[in-house]
Design a protein around this motif. Structure first.
Motif, mmCIF file in Angstrom:
data_model
loop_
_atom_site.group_PDB
_atom_site.id
_atom_site.type_symbol
_atom_site.label_atom_id
_atom_site.label_comp_id
_atom_site.label_asym_id
_atom_site.label_seq_id
_atom_site.Cartn_x
_atom_site.Cartn_y
_atom_site.Cartn_z
ATOM 1 N N ARG A 75 1.153 6.154 3.044
ATOM 2 C CA ARG A 75 1.908 7.040 2.152
ATOM 3 C C ARG A 75 2.524 8.182 2.942
ATOM 4 N NH1 ARG A 75 -1.695 8.768 -2.357
ATOM 5 N NH2 ARG A 75 -2.564 10.088 -0.742
ATOM 6 N N ARG A 78 1.126 2.560 -4.878
ATOM 7 C CA ARG A 78 1.441 1.410 -4.045
ATOM 8 C C ARG A 78 2.698 1.722 -3.248
ATOM 9 N NH1 ARG A 78 0.379 -3.091 -8.631
ATOM 10 N NH2 ARG A 78 -1.876 -2.881 -8.605
ATOM 11 N N ILE A 121 -4.159 3.430 2.978
ATOM 12 C CA ILE A 121 -3.111 3.813 2.036
ATOM 13 C C ILE A 121 -2.665 5.262 2.215
ATOM 14 C CG2 ILE A 121 -4.689 4.417 0.156
ATOM 15 C CD1 ILE A 121 -1.221 2.752 -0.182
ATOM 16 N N LYS A 155 -2.836 5.770 -12.315
ATOM 17 C CA LYS A 155 -2.212 4.634 -11.645
ATOM 18 C C LYS A 155 -2.436 4.725 -10.152
ATOM 19 C CE LYS A 155 1.767 2.574 -13.548
ATOM 20 N NZ LYS A 155 3.215 2.572 -13.675
ATOM 21 N N ARG A 156 -2.744 3.605 -9.536
ATOM 22 C CA ARG A 156 -2.890 3.571 -8.078
ATOM 23 C C ARG A 156 -1.524 3.622 -7.436
ATOM 24 N NH1 ARG A 156 -6.650 -0.889 -5.765
ATOM 25 N NH2 ARG A 156 -6.179 0.358 -3.959
ATOM 26 N N LYS A 165 8.614 -1.577 -2.438
ATOM 27 C CA LYS A 165 9.391 -2.485 -1.590
ATOM 28 C C LYS A 165 10.805 -1.968 -1.386
ATOM 29 C CE LYS A 165 6.725 -6.354 -3.070
ATOM 30 N NZ LYS A 165 6.120 -7.346 -2.410
ATOM 31 N N SER A 173 1.001 -2.506 8.652
ATOM 32 C CA SER A 173 0.279 -2.988 7.472
ATOM 33 C C SER A 173 -1.224 -2.745 7.517
ATOM 34 C CB SER A 173 0.542 -4.486 7.285
ATOM 35 O OG SER A 173 0.150 -5.201 8.439
#
Length: 85
Positions: free
Chosen positions: A57, A6, A53, A3-4, A9, A49
């Motif tokens: 992280r 992400r 990644i 799984k990537r 939120k 933003s």
């Protein structure tokens, strides 16, 4: 299948939910890529933003450490008569 990762939120901690926002770096202080704060009394982590990644992280984990520390510190202060060493 892997799984990537992400950026979430929200992050649920015991007794509190920390919201996470990806924002343009122009909304952060000049020398920061991320920040931890209370926004209208609610805990928030803001991360630039446009970063990659891996950097996002790392910054999420780093700011989350600040959040946990501050939330725990406040909880201990508010209940100092109930906490024993």
């Amino acid at each position: 299948m892997i799984k990537r990762f992400r950026i979430p939120k929200t992050i649920r901690l015991p007794g509190v939910v920390v919201k996470v926002f990806l924002v343009p770096s122009s909304e952060l202080d000049d020398d920061c890529d991320a920040c931890w704060m209370y926004d209208e009394g609610k805990p928030v982590i803001r991360i630039a933003s446009e970063l990659g990644i891996k950097r996002k992280r790392y910054l999420l984990y780093h700011e989350l450490q600040h959040a946990i520390h501050d939330i725990l510190h406040t909880a201990l202060q508010d209940n100092e008569n109930e906490v024993a060493p």
